[in-house]
Structure formats: structure tokens, C-alpha cells
Design a protein around this motif. Structure first.
Motif, short mmCIF file in Angstrom:
data_model
loop_
_atom_site.label_atom_id
_atom_site.label_comp_id
_atom_site.label_asym_id
_atom_site.label_seq_id
_atom_site.Cartn_x
_atom_site.Cartn_y
_atom_site.Cartn_z
N ASP A 210 20.98 71.77 -47.22
CA ASP A 210 20.79 73.06 -46.58
C ASP A 210 19.47 73.67 -47.02
O ASP A 210 18.97 73.41 -48.12
N MET B 79 25.27 65.82 -41.12
CA MET B 79 25.92 66.63 -42.14
C MET B 79 25.41 66.32 -43.55
O MET B 79 25.69 67.07 -44.48
N GLN C 246 34.86 73.67 -40.32
CA GLN C 246 33.48 73.83 -40.77
C GLN C 246 32.67 74.59 -39.72
O GLN C 246 32.68 74.21 -38.55
N ASN D 109 34.11 74.25 -34.80
CA ASN D 109 34.59 74.17 -36.19
C ASN D 109 35.36 72.88 -36.43
O ASN D 109 35.26 72.27 -37.50
N ALA E 126 32.16 65.96 -41.06
CA ALA E 126 32.05 66.07 -42.51
C ALA E 126 33.17 65.33 -43.24
O ALA E 126 33.16 65.28 -44.48
N GLU F 5 32.72 69.85 -36.39
CA GLU F 5 31.94 69.77 -37.62
C GLU F 5 32.80 69.29 -38.79
O GLU F 5 32.32 68.55 -39.66
N ALA F 6 34.07 69.70 -38.82
CA ALA F 6 34.97 69.22 -39.87
C ALA F 6 35.16 67.71 -39.78
O ALA F 6 35.13 67.00 -40.79
N THR G 170 39.27 70.82 -43.50
CA THR G 170 39.04 72.26 -43.45
C THR G 170 37.99 72.57 -42.38
O THR G 170 36.96 71.90 -42.32
N SER H 238 36.27 66.30 -43.34
CA SER H 238 37.03 67.36 -44.00
C SER H 238 38.22 67.76 -43.15
O SER H 238 38.16 67.71 -41.92
N SER I 281 24.22 69.62 -39.93
CA SER I 281 25.08 69.77 -38.77
C SER I 281 25.09 68.47 -38.00
O SER I 281 24.10 67.73 -37.99
#
Length: 479
Positions: A425, A421, A365, A352, A359, A355-356, A363, A361, A46
Motif C-alpha cells: 500500500d 493484492m 475486503q 468486497n 486475497a 477482493e476477499a 473477511t 480471505s 487491489s
């Protein structure tokens, strides 16, 4: 007004985060020297300091238990929290095992993000059948991911969010932090603390009962009515039970429940069923209220108040009550009455999107845990114990308020992490050393142990998780 940028040099340490919560709770500053925090962010993938959030909220709640112990016994005890353990407890529902196996997936396929016709995203919550069916009626489509996606192409994201809210449903349009800070609800919450504790009635001081000579814990003899579901509110009740409270979960047969969450958060609680629309059950509830010290509720805003069990009514019926309220978006602002869950508040308030971006991204996240839920749960427990501490010396009835959105605002205030990120995990195998075996009414459980270690009164759940409605609606004799 935008949230100030927090640099690595100004990012609060876990100790500083606890001190901020402690100040908001109004508890004695001398206790802070009794808390030991180990570990450092990042632990989970994160860009946010989710480890600090877990360690600080859980540690502050445990330290509040130690403060009550000192108030009742005259002795302090030490509290220690490791960040890795705190984050494992923040994902306790993920690691739950029943008879050695994980619980089957409980999330509805429609509980996810969809693109709308304007290219923006909306998140639906369909884990409760009435929420799922309401969204399908609004869209006029079949219960199918592809059909919902096609139907949403006819909508703009914020227009659908508004229409769903007006229908009593739970939907969130995705926003950036900048958009959330401009939104009237984001502006209404700006600068608010993560929890508020307000005196709402007069009552003489009510010190907690004297501790018995052996086997006593900080909340021994404290009675808690738990009107909560899902994660945040139930985590608060589970925490109070871990420190010795008699926690009575109150549900109703007609309300939907998510069983693995019931099992995971039911540790240490008894469970009864009352339908507050029924006069006899409502009478039974009022009898319970008269014997309660704390009432925690996490239903839709004004839901219990409409049934005659709001904070002011409770304070009149039971002077000295500590009434604890969880909401999604806070008690002030245009969204004060809006329903919501952790995943939706993450989407609506910018997490969200952020975090995208971190990352790389396009999309959305999610955070790597239901961080807002779990942190709010420990803040609810912290507020409840702080209010009990005040009640013992000052008297009064008290109203503690926590919201998922304010908890998110607090998380933002803990700063961002470069390279967060890129952290791998955690797997179940990585937290196996933190699991304990417990009996239950559902089978043999494997659960994450409580991350806070108290030197004199170790946290424990004396009662097993049980099916809803197992017990009678009555209090145990005070220890």
C-alpha cells in the motif's frame, strides 16, 4: 445477465477506457490525441484496475476542460495524467493535513461490517448521527459494537437490509458479483453506460462568455450551484473550480457534515447556507438558479425535486441549465430511490466479496480507496462540461446522470489483475512529492495537487477552503 469475463488480453488500456468515456460524453474524437497517460496497474493493492479507473476518469474530465478551452479560444492544449498521481488524488481525503497534522478519525465505530444470524455480512453507515440512531432504534440495542453484533444475530442479512431501507436508513448486505448480477437492480443497470447526458428542455444555443485576454481558464465565467456532500459530488465541484468555474456550495445549518471532507473538497469554492424549507431562502435559491449554468446535486433521490428544484422544474425556470444528478444505485430499477454511499455500494454489488476472494480471505475486503466516489466525481464533472459543450452549439437544457453503482459496473468492465493484492500500500511518504501547501479558513493545508496537467491552463484553486456558510448566497460578477 452476467458481465462477460475480461482476460488480460482483452482488458482495456487506460487510453481505451478514456475513449469509451469520451464516446459516452459525445465529445469530439479529435481531442483524444491530446491526452498523454503514464504508468500502469497495479499501483495500489487491489485485484481491480483501480489505477486505470483513476487515470481514465480524471483524464477524461481534464480533456473535457481542454475541449471547452478549444471551443472558446480556438486553440487546443495538451493534457497529461500519471497513474500514481491520479490514485493519490483518489485518496485525497486520506492525505489531507491541517497545520501539519492528519485530521482525527471521523468514522463512527459502527460504520463497519457485521455478521448476521444467517452467517452473511451487512455493512452499516453510521457517520451521520440520524443514520446511526435509526439503526440502533431498528435493532433495539445500545450504541456499542458488541451490542449491535449481538442484535444482528437475530436477523438475516437481506431482511435487515430491506427493513433498514424501508426506514430510510443506509445498510447493505454483502453479495457476490454473481448474486448482484441476478439481483433486479443489477439486471436493471446491465449494459448501461457510466454516465448519461439527456436533453430535457429547449433553449437557444448559449456559447460560453468570451475569454478575457489574460488569466482565463476553460470554465472562467461559468457559474455552478453545488448541492452536494461527502465525496463524489463535492469532487465534481472541486474539479470544475480547478478549471476556473465560480462554484457556490449550498448547504443548510441543520444538515450534518463531515469536516475533513468539507475541507478537502472545498478548495476553490465559495460556501453559503440556505434552508430550502424557508420561503425567503427558497426565493434566494431561485434567484441563484436563474444566474447559474450548472447545478450539481447529490442528495437522496427526489430530495431536491420535493423542494421544487428537480431537473424539469430547473429547466423551466432556467432554460439552458445543465442539471447534474448523482445517485447511489441509478435512476432506474427497484433501487432507484435507495440511499447509499460508496462503501455500501461496494458491499451490495460484489466488490468486497471479490477482493476477499482475491486475497484468500473469508473477511470482506474493501477497495483501497473510495474508488466509486472519486471516479463518479470526475464522471459528473466530465458530463457537466460535455453538456456545456453541447449547449454552446445545440442549445437545450441538459440532464447528466451518474450513479455509484454504474461507476462500479464500469470499474468491473476494466478487468481484474493477477497478483494485484500483493502490491504494498502507498504511505503518506510515498506521495509527499505530490502534495502542495494551501491557505484555508481552517489553517494551513497540505493537499494532493490536481493530477491532470494542462499545458496552457494549469488547474488551480484560486479560493481557499472555508467554513460552511462563509459567503452570501450571490454570484460573483462574470469575469
Amino acid at each position: 445477465m452476467p458481465t462477460p469475463t475480461i482476460t488480460p488480453a482483452t482488458r482495456p488500456s487506460p487510453d481505451e477506457a478514456v475513449a469509451g468515456l469520451w464516446q459516452a460524453a459525445g465529445l469530439p474524437a479529435a481531442a483524444l490525441g491530446r491526452l498523454q497517460l503514464g504508468g500502469a496497474d497495479p499501483v495500489l493493492p487491489s485485484s481491480f484496475a483501480v489505477g486505470t479507473a483513476a487515470q481514465a476518469s480524471l483524464g477524461a474530465a481534464a480533456l473535457a476542460a481542454a475541449a471547452l478551452w478549444q471551443q472558446r479560444s480556438g486553440r487546443w492544449q495538451d493534457v497529461a495524467v500519471e497513474m500514481r498521481h491520479a490514485l493519490a488524488e483518489f485518496r485525497s481525503e486520506r492525505y489531507l493535513r491541517v497545520d501539519g497534522a492528519p485530521w482525527p478519525e471521523f468514522r463512527d465505530p459502527l460504520s463497519r461490517l457485521f455478521r448476521c444470524g444467517d452467517g452473511r455480512w451487512v455493512r452499516l453507515h453510521a457517520n451521520f448521527p440520524h443514520h446511526r440512531d435509526g439503526v440502533l432504534r431498528l435493532l433495539g440495542c445500545a450504541n456499542d459494537v458488541a451490542a449491535v453484533q449481538a442484535a444482528l444475530q437475530k436477523w438475516e442479512a437481506e431482511a435487515f437490509e430491506t427493513a433498514a431501507s424501508e426506514a430510510g436508513l443506509v445498510v447493505a448486505a454483502m453479495r457476490s458479483f454473481e448474486a448482484w448480477d441476478r439481483h433486479p437492480q443489477g439486471q436493471a443497470l446491465h449494459g448501461m453506460p457510466p454516465l448519461t447526458i439527456e436533453r430535457i428542455g429547449e433553449a437557444p444555443p448559449q456559447p460560453l462568455p468570451d475569454l478575457p485576454a489574460t488569466g482565463a481558464r476553460p470554465l472562467t465565467g461559468v457559474r455552478v450551484l453545488d448541492f452536494t456532500r461527502i465525496i463524489a459530488g463535492p469532487v465534481a465541484g472541486r474539479t470544475l473550480a480547478a478549471h476556473g468555474a465560480d462554484v457556490l456550495l449550498v448547504t443548510a445549518a441543520h444538515l450534518p457534515a463531515i469536516m475533513p471532507l468539507v475541507i478537502d473538497t472545498g478548495r476553490g469554492k465559495r460556501s453559503c447556507q440556505l434552508d430550502l424549507r424557508d420561503p425567503d431562502d427558497k426565493h434566494a435559491m431561485h434567484k441563484l438558479l436563474h444566474g447559474a449554468d450548472v447545478l450539481i446535486q447529490g442528495y437522496r433521490p427526489q430530495g431536491l425535486a420535493e423542494l421544487g428544484v428537480g431537473p424539469q422544474a430547473a429547466a423551466r425556470a432556467r432554460p439552458g441549465i445543465v442539471y447534474v444528478t448523482l445517485s447511489a444505485y441509478g435512476h432506474t430499477g427497484p433501487w432507484a430511490g435507495k440511499r447509499g454511499f460508496d462503501s455500501l455500494v461496494q458491499t451490495a454489488s460484489g466488490f468486497n466479496h471479490a477482493e476477499a476472494q482475491a486475497a484468500g480471505s473469508d473477511t470482506p475486503q474493501p477497495l483501497p480507496a473510495q474508488v466509486l466516489d472519486h471516479a463518479a466525481g470526475y464522471l459528473l464533472a466530465l458530463g457537466a462540461m460535455a453538456a456545456l459543450h453541447r449547449r454552446a452549439g445545440e442549445g437545450g437544457s441538459w440532464h447528466v446522470r451518474v450513479s455509484l453503482a454504474q461507476t462500479g459496473q464500469w470499474l468491473r468492465g476494466l478487468g481484474r489483475l493477477e497478483g494485484g493484492m500483493e502490491i504494498p500500500d502507498q504511505r503518506f511518504e510515498d506521495v509527499a512529492d505530490l502534495m502542495v501547501a494551501l491557505p484555508s479558513g481552517f489553517g494551513a493545508l497540505g493537499v494532493v495537487s490536481h493530477a491532470a496537467r494542462l499545458s496552457e491552463t494549469p488547474a488551480q484553486w484560486a479560493l481557499p477552503s472555508v467554513p460552511l456558510g462563509t459567503h452570501m448566497p450571490e454570484w460573483l460578477p462574470r469575469a
